[in-house]
Design an enzyme around this catalytic site. Structure first.
Site, short mmCIF file in Angstrom:
data_model
loop_
_atom_site.label_atom_id
_atom_site.label_comp_id
_atom_site.label_asym_id
_atom_site.label_seq_id
_atom_site.Cartn_x
_atom_site.Cartn_y
_atom_site.Cartn_z
N GLU A 161 42.24 35.42 40.14
CA GLU A 161 42.28 34.04 39.63
C GLU A 161 41.39 33.10 40.44
OE1 GLU A 161 46.66 33.80 37.58
OE2 GLU A 161 46.58 33.47 39.74
N GLU A 235 47.35 39.51 32.63
CA GLU A 235 48.73 39.10 32.90
C GLU A 235 49.31 38.49 31.64
OE1 GLU A 235 49.30 36.64 36.32
OE2 GLU A 235 48.20 37.99 37.67
#
EC number: 3.2.1.23
Length: 603
Positions: A161, A235
């Site tokens: 991320e 995710e």
């Protein structure tokens, strides 16, 4: 073994070994699950119709002190990968070095913060040299398990991320090269939420997206950024995490299944985060700080398809039914549920006060000014990472004590061992009564968990991180005690003289009781009418208890128990009860459904 063609992303769908492949993945972190339960959890993942395991690798556990590496027992990452391969699962590895994961400092070791110039997640030399040393030890453990070598690892993630952080344009290239130069040759991926996709790109690396609902055009945005490439939700958030003092988050099974069905119908690969959350044992929970600091709970149940203790849920059964349509072969039957039991309550027999325990402290240090945990001369000069630090100094008057927001994260304030108040991010002033005599001011400061996501990551020193003042004058001449509450500390306490609870305890204190077990079995520890502290069983730190909820019970894996006598020690800050209770199932004080607004706030 001759080199085989691994996972490829050369067209709109993945191929593995040259054949079309849909990634059906699930996240289970070896460091959040007792090693004795690894096989059970992975078999349950496979029996749900998934073909791939994903896991992070926590740097702070594997290198707890600079240059000291741990890959044994609970941290035997290689055995975990080997087991996944043995069970017929592929593996996507997410080695960081930053992992987020609602884990203390996003998995980065706290000793990095000893460098006052440190710039985490950048190409600052102090950070890159530490990453290089860590990767020199970590990556050679991974390369033998790559697909080309006959192993189960089909892809490796480049950091995590980073597009949401994006402080250094060269950083992702540095991490990519750090992996390639050490022999990683399988498919590389990045992972970002919608806002991070644009800044999280690096040449030659496949982008994936993180999401829960299909509201923001995330998948379409990914497709536009990366045409003619396979789409993957790295995710897919099956639930959400909890923070202390707020409700337990749930996400309905029916809504999850309808979204997953739509993704699969579009041929999009998916990884469930989490498939089984497990537990933030010890002091490993992270924290949120996007304007206000909120520490996360010890439970990482996440409202996932498998519960914290490994039980099947409605999500699991509905997901298994759906995924059976995407498996060419019949999927295996789910393993039997492991038994748990509610042991009889344990009567607390003895206690020892915090003040008596100071002689067992890892470090006793004196200095004119308060020193943060990370800079205390503890743990071979790697500083104190977790737990509590006691700061003491003498005062000669009363008035207004002002923390100046230098208490990170929460402090009990004592005058001559009498509690007079609490300092934290919301309360920064305490009034001290006037007296002409010399008195001892003590602050028991708790690291409640370092932030794991967002811009506050750079400011995660704990303890007293600067001056505190009395009537606007900085206090000086501090004694500091490192109370990291490692197993070795709890063991040292046993050599002291414990008092019978028949005598009124002074708080804070450690309380002790004995659980007699015939057959060790999983259970949950409950502490009704206690206030706040930490629970240890046979020296193992289960995590924090706190009456504010939502978590009302701590998961205790059966393998940490033994037949016969088991010692339970509870560190209690404010108020103890006479008994320690047990339950078969967890309990939450309040539940709320995860809202779209929550995601807008956090992301």
């Amino acid at each position: 073994m001759s080199e085989r063609e691994g996972l490829r992303a050369d067209s709109t769908h993945f191929t593995l070994g040259g054949a079309p492949f849909l990634i059906l993945g699930g996240s289970i972190h070896y460091f959040r699950v007792h090693r004795a339960h690894w096989r059970d959890r992975l078999l349950k993942l496979k029996a749900c119709g998934l073909n791939t395991l994903t896991t992070y690798v926590p740097w702070n556990l594997h290198e707890p002190e600079r240059g000291v590496y741990q890959f044994q027992e609970q941290l035997d990452m290689e055995e975990y990968i080997r087991l996944a391969g043995e069970l017929g699962l592929w593996v996507i590895l997410r080695p960081g070095p930053y992992i987020c994961a609602e884990w203390d400092l996003g998995g980065l070791p706290s000793w990095l913060l000893q460098d006052k110039k440190m710039k985490l997640r950048t190409t600052y030399s102090g950070f890159t040299s530490a990453v290089n040393s860590y990767f020199n030890n970590l990556i050679p453990r991974i390369t033998p398990f790559q697909f080309k070598n006959g192993g189960p690892v089909i892809a490796v993630q480049v950091e995590n991320e980073y597009g949401s952080y994006a402080k250094d344009e060269q950083y992702l290239s540095f991490i990519k090269e750090a992996l390639l130069s050490r022999g990683i040759s399988e498919l590389l991926m990045t992972s970002d939420n919608h806002e991070g996709l644009k800044c999280g790109r690096v040449d030659g690396v496949l982008q994936t997206v993180n999401l829960q609902r299909l509201l923001s055009g995330d998948v379409q945005h990914l497709a536009e950024l990366q045409p003619k490439k396979p789409l993957m939700v790295m995710e897919y958030w099956s639930g959400w995490f909890d923070v202390w003092g707020e409700p337990h988050h749930v996400f309905t099974a029916q809504e999850m299944i309808s979204i997953v069905r739509e993704l699969l119908d579009r041929g999009i690969s998916i990884n469930f985060y989490m498939f089984h959350g497990g537990t933030n044992f010890g002091f490993m929970n992270g924290a949120v700080d996007l304007g206000s600091y909120k520490p996360q709970t010890s439970s990482y149940d996440y409202d996932a398809p498998l519960t914290e203790s490994g039980d099947y849920t409605t999500k699991y059964h509905l997901l298994r039914k759906l995924l059976s349509n995407y498996n060419k072969e019949p999927i295996p039957e789910p393993p039997a549920v492991q038994s748990r039991r509610a042991y009889e309550p344990v009567v607390v027999s003895h206690y020892i006060s915090l003040w008596e325990s100071l002689q067992c402290a890892e470090t006793h240090f004196r200095a004119d000014d308060p020193v943060s945990m990370e800079n205390l001369p503890a743990n071979h000069n790697n500083g104190q990472s977790y737990g509590y630090t006691l700061y003491q100094t003498d005062i000669y008057s009363g008035g207004e004590l002002n923390s100046r927001n230098h208490v990170h994260d929460r402090a009990l304030v004592f005058i001559d061992r009498e509690l007079i108040g609490v300092l934290d991010y919301r309360t920064q002033k305490v009034t001290i009564s006037h007296s002409k005599s010399e008195r001892t001011l003590s602050l028991l400061v708790e690291n409640c968990g370092r932030v794991n996501y967002g811009p506050a990551l750079d400011n995660q020193q704990k303890g007293l991180i600067g001056d505190i003042t009395l009537n606007d004058v900085p206090l000086k001449k501090f004694s500091m005690y490192c109370l990291d509450m490692k197993t070795s500390f709890i063991n040292r306490l046993q050599s002291l003289k414990w008092m019978s609870v028949g005598q009124k305890p002074t708080y804070p204190a450690f309380f002790r009781g004995t659980l007699v077990v015939d057959q060790p079995t999983d259970t949950f520890v409950k502490l009704p009418n206690w206030s706040k502290g930490v629970v240890f069983v046979n020296g193992q730190n289960l995590g924090r208890h706190w009456s504010v909820g939502p978590q009302k019970a701590l998961y205790l894996p059966g393998p940490w128990l033994k037949s016969g006598d088991n010692e339970i020690v509870v560190f209690e800050e404010l108020k103890a009860a006479e008994t320690i209770h047990f339950a078969e199932n967890p309990e939450y004080s309040k539940t709320v459904e995860v809202s779209t607004q929550l995601f807008c706030t956090l992301l």
